[in-house]
Scaffold this active site. Structure first.
Site, short mmCIF file in Angstrom:
data_model
loop_
_atom_site.label_atom_id
_atom_site.label_comp_id
_atom_site.label_asym_id
_atom_site.label_seq_id
_atom_site.Cartn_x
_atom_site.Cartn_y
_atom_site.Cartn_z
N CYS A 111 0.21 8.63 2.83
CA CYS A 111 -1.23 8.52 3.08
C CYS A 111 -1.76 9.76 3.82
O CYS A 111 -1.88 10.81 3.20
CB CYS A 111 -1.56 7.22 3.82
N HIS A 216 0.93 3.25 0.32
CA HIS A 216 1.72 2.86 1.50
C HIS A 216 2.95 2.04 1.10
O HIS A 216 2.93 0.80 1.21
CB HIS A 216 0.85 2.04 2.47
N GLU A 218 5.57 1.51 2.68
CA GLU A 218 6.19 0.78 3.81
C GLU A 218 5.71 -0.67 3.89
O GLU A 218 6.35 -1.50 4.51
CB GLU A 218 5.97 1.53 5.13
#
Ligand code: MN
Length: 244
Positions: A111, A216, A218
Site C-alpha cells: 500500500c 493488503h 496481510e
C-alpha cells in the site's frame, strides 16, 4: 533452517493521554512470522547513522501501509484528502529503500509501501485517485472499510515473478487506498493493474527480490496466494543471508 530478520516499518500514533507511540498493525508482524521470518519493528526518529546501524542487522525489509507521502516530495497536487503526512517517516523509509536497492537486500512494499518505493526511485503519485484518474474505480480508503472486502480484481502480467508467486494472473483484492502510482519510477516495472488501469504491483528488475503491491495481503492470510507473498520475501531474505 536459519531464520532471517525482517524489518517492519512503523508509524506514529498517540494514546488517549496524548503520549507518542511508534506502532504498526499486528497483521504485518503476524504475516512475516507465519512465513518463517523474525519481524523487528524499525523505529522512526533515529538519526541516519543509527538507522544505518539497525539496517545492518536486517536480512530483508517490509515497507508497510500508513499515511500519505508528502505530495511536495514528488511535485504532486495538494488535495484536501491528503492525510497522515509524516516527513520523518518519509525520510526514514526513503533512506531504507535506497539502502535496500543499493545493497541488493530483499524488500516488499504494501500500500503506502508501493507508493514510497515509487517516489524514492523517482516516480510520482496521484495525490487523490478519485479526482485525478479519469474513470477510476472505487478504491475505498476509509479506516472503517472492511479489510477483507475485495472491491476489484487485478490483472497480473503472465510469466512474471508475481504470477509465479500468486499462482494466478487474475485475482480479487482488497483496496484500502486513495492514492496510487501516477508516473512509474524509471527503474521499476509494472506487474499488475486494476481494471481502471491503475498500477497495483511493481518489481525492481535485476534485484534479488524487490516487490510491492497496492493491496493488503496481510488481511487476507486465509488465502494461500496472499501467504505466498510473505513467504517469497522471507525465502529471498534467507537465501541472501545464507549467501553472505
Ligand atoms: Mn485498489
Amino acid at each position: 533452517m536459519s531464520i532471517p530478520v525482517i524489518g517492519v516499518t512503523t508509524s506514529r500514533a498517540q494514546n488517549k493521554a496524548g503520549h507518542a507511540y511508534l506502532m504498526n498493525m499486528e497483521a504485518y508482524i503476524e504475516s512475516v512470522s507465519r512465513a518463517g521470518g523474525a519481524p523487528v519493528m524499525i523505529p522512526l526518529g533515529l538519526p541516519d547513522e543509527q538507522l544505518d546501524a539497525v539496517w545492518q542487522h536486517l536480512d530483508g525489509i517490509l515497507f508497510t501501509g500508513g499515511g500519505d507521502v508528502d505530495p511536495q516530495v514528488y511535485g504532486g497536487e495538494p488535495h484536501p484528502a491528503v492525510g497522515g503526512v509524516d516527513a520523518d517517516r518519509d525520510r526514514v523509509e526513503f533512506l531504507l529503500i535506497r539502502r535496500a536497492v543499493a545493497e541488493r537486500r530483499p524488500f516488499f512494499g504494501i500500500c503506502r509501501g508501493i507508493q514510497t518505493i515509487n517516489v524514492a526511485l523517482g516516480g510520482t503519485l496521484y495525490s487523490d485517485i478519485s479526482t485525478q484518474l479519469p474513470n477510476a474505480l472505487p478504491h475505498p480508503h476509509d479506516p472503517f472499510t472492511e479489510r477483507k472486502l475485495l472491491p476489484h480484481t487485478v490483472r497480473v502480467e503472465a510469466d512474471s515473478c508475481l504470477a509465479e508467486v500468486l499462482g494466478s494472473t487474475q485475482l480479487p483484492v482488497n483496496s484500502l487506498h486513495h492514492q496510487g502510482i501516477r508516473r512509474l519510477a524509471e527503474p521499476l516495472r509494472p506487474l499488475a493493474y486494476a481494471p481502471d488501469g491503475l498500477i497495483e504491483a511493481v518489481t525492481l528488475p535485476g534485484h534479488p527480490f524487490g516487490l510491492a503491491v497496492q493491496w493488503h495481503p496481510e488481511w487476507l492470510q486465509e488465502q494461500a496466494p496472499m501467504r505466498a507473498l510473505f513467504c517469497a520475501l522471507v525465502d529471498a531474505a534467507r537465501k541472501e543471508k545464507n549467501a553472505s
